[in-house]
Scaffold this motif. Structure first.
Motif, mmCIF file in Angstrom:
data_model
loop_
_atom_site.group_PDB
_atom_site.id
_atom_site.type_symbol
_atom_site.label_atom_id
_atom_site.label_comp_id
_atom_site.label_asym_id
_atom_site.label_seq_id
_atom_site.Cartn_x
_atom_site.Cartn_y
_atom_site.Cartn_z
ATOM 1 N N GLY A 76 -31.997 -18.384 12.919
ATOM 2 C CA GLY A 76 -32.911 -18.676 11.810
ATOM 3 C C GLY A 76 -32.651 -17.830 10.582
ATOM 4 N N ASP A 77 -31.945 -16.684 10.746
ATOM 5 C CA ASP A 77 -31.580 -15.880 9.572
ATOM 6 C C ASP A 77 -30.629 -16.674 8.694
ATOM 7 O OD1 ASP A 77 -33.058 -13.687 10.401
ATOM 8 O OD2 ASP A 77 -31.319 -12.554 11.154
ATOM 9 N N VAL A 78 -30.781 -16.543 7.380
ATOM 10 C CA VAL A 78 -29.872 -17.181 6.431
ATOM 11 C C VAL A 78 -28.868 -16.120 5.999
ATOM 12 C CG1 VAL A 78 -29.656 -18.337 4.195
ATOM 13 C CG2 VAL A 78 -31.613 -18.837 5.678
ATOM 14 N N VAL A 79 -27.580 -16.391 6.257
ATOM 15 C CA VAL A 79 -26.529 -15.416 5.982
ATOM 16 C C VAL A 79 -25.505 -16.009 5.013
ATOM 17 C CG1 VAL A 79 -26.783 -14.246 8.207
ATOM 18 C CG2 VAL A 79 -25.143 -16.122 7.994
ATOM 19 N N THR A 80 -24.800 -15.112 4.342
ATOM 20 C CA THR A 80 -23.712 -15.522 3.453
ATOM 21 C C THR A 80 -22.431 -14.901 3.994
ATOM 22 O OG1 THR A 80 -25.174 -15.651 1.549
ATOM 23 C CG2 THR A 80 -22.826 -15.451 1.090
ATOM 24 N N TYR A 81 -21.382 -15.724 4.059
ATOM 25 C CA TYR A 81 -20.080 -15.253 4.530
ATOM 26 C C TYR A 81 -18.983 -15.990 3.768
ATOM 27 C CZ TYR A 81 -19.889 -19.573 7.285
ATOM 28 O OH TYR A 81 -19.874 -20.891 7.671
ATOM 29 N N LEU A 82 -17.770 -15.442 3.825
ATOM 30 C CA LEU A 82 -16.615 -16.092 3.219
ATOM 31 C C LEU A 82 -15.945 -16.912 4.306
ATOM 32 C CD1 LEU A 82 -14.786 -16.488 0.754
ATOM 33 C CD2 LEU A 82 -13.485 -14.496 1.505
ATOM 34 N N GLY A 83 -15.936 -18.213 4.116
ATOM 35 C CA GLY A 83 -15.344 -19.096 5.119
ATOM 36 C C GLY A 83 -13.844 -18.864 5.260
ATOM 37 N N THR A 84 -13.362 -18.962 6.491
ATOM 38 C CA THR A 84 -11.927 -18.759 6.753
ATOM 39 C C THR A 84 -11.308 -19.939 7.488
ATOM 40 O OG1 THR A 84 -12.414 -17.596 8.819
ATOM 41 C CG2 THR A 84 -12.135 -16.239 6.831
ATOM 42 N N LYS A 85 -12.134 -20.877 7.981
ATOM 43 C CA LYS A 85 -11.617 -21.962 8.809
ATOM 44 C C LYS A 85 -12.094 -23.316 8.296
ATOM 45 C CE LYS A 85 -12.277 -18.848 12.669
ATOM 46 N NZ LYS A 85 -13.430 -18.324 13.364
ATOM 47 N N GLY A 86 -11.257 -24.311 8.507
ATOM 48 C CA GLY A 86 -11.646 -25.687 8.225
ATOM 49 C C GLY A 86 -11.991 -25.951 6.767
ATOM 50 N N VAL A 88 -14.435 -25.003 5.049
ATOM 51 C CA VAL A 88 -15.105 -23.911 4.346
ATOM 52 C C VAL A 88 -14.157 -22.762 3.980
ATOM 53 C CG1 VAL A 88 -17.347 -24.462 5.348
ATOM 54 C CG2 VAL A 88 -15.864 -22.795 6.487
ATOM 55 N N ALA A 89 -12.883 -22.889 4.302
ATOM 56 C CA ALA A 89 -11.917 -21.813 4.032
ATOM 57 C C ALA A 89 -11.904 -21.444 2.545
ATOM 58 C CB ALA A 89 -10.522 -22.228 4.478
ATOM 59 N N GLY A 90 -12.106 -20.135 2.268
ATOM 60 C CA GLY A 90 -12.061 -19.626 0.901
ATOM 61 C C GLY A 90 -13.349 -19.819 0.113
ATOM 62 N N LYS A 91 -14.378 -20.352 0.738
ATOM 63 C CA LYS A 91 -15.638 -20.599 0.034
ATOM 64 C C LYS A 91 -16.727 -19.649 0.537
ATOM 65 C CE LYS A 91 -14.679 -25.529 -0.412
ATOM 66 N NZ LYS A 91 -15.071 -26.860 0.035
#
Length: 185
Positions: A76-86, A88-91
């Motif tokens: 349920g936590d909303v997190v922000t990360y840098l996508g690396t796969k598929g 979402v890569a680089g976003k």
């Protein structure tokens, strides 16, 4: 005497306002040039640019997130990360945690039908703490050309003109006093 004191106080205040405005502009410019979300005291501000979290978080909304340095996370936590796969890569992705299995975390946008590829706990950049109401609209105005002109350039220009006028008046006043002293001699 009081007039001089008020004049000095006004001058100090306008100088302080110019300094603060310059610092804010520098903070924004440096943040934009680094390509990173603005961060202050471990908190980051993100502008949501996709509808993946609607209706909970709308496009254009701003969220305030705390830098993640390890520790407890919950479904349920909303997190922000840098996508690396598929896809979402680089976003930069801001999604809700839907499952946690040790250090493997699965997130999903509220509006998305499928979950994102699993990420490692250390890939998380920040955890959402606040979603200030209407801040997105204010940010939209501030970052528009008209808003920047009206709320940054115009006040800055007025402060500069005011300082120049005060300087010219002070120089004239000193010149008149010098002329008066010279004529008395």
């Amino acid at each position: 005497m009081l007039r001089k004191l008020l004049g000095k106080a006004g001058s100090v205040l306008s100088t302080l306002l110019v300094a603060v405005e310059i610092l804010v502009i520098l903070f924004i410019v440096v943040s934009k040039m680094s390509g990173d979300a603005p961060s202050l005291f471990g908190y980051r501000m993100y502008v949501i640019i996709s509808p993946s979290m609607e209706p909970e978080i709308e496009v254009g909304d701003i969220i305030i997130s705390k830098d993640y340095k390890g520790g407890e996370l919950a479904v349920g936590d909303v997190v922000t990360y840098l996508g690396t796969k598929g896809d979402v890569a680089g976003k930069m992705i801001t999604h809700k945690i839907v499952s946690i299995n040790g250090d493997s975390i699965v997130t999903k946008g509220t509006a998305n039908l499928t979950a994102d590829p699993a990420i490692d706990r250390e890939e998380i950049i920040s955890v959402m703490k606040y979603q200030p109401a209407a801040l997105g609209a204010v940010y939209g105005v501030l970052t528009s050309t008209a808003g920047f002109i009206c709320l940054v350039l115009l006040p800055l220009g007025l402060m500069i003109v005011s300082e120049v006028v005060n300087l010219v008046l002070e120089i004239r006043k000193e010149g008149e006093e010098d002329d008066k002293d010279a004529s008395e001699e």
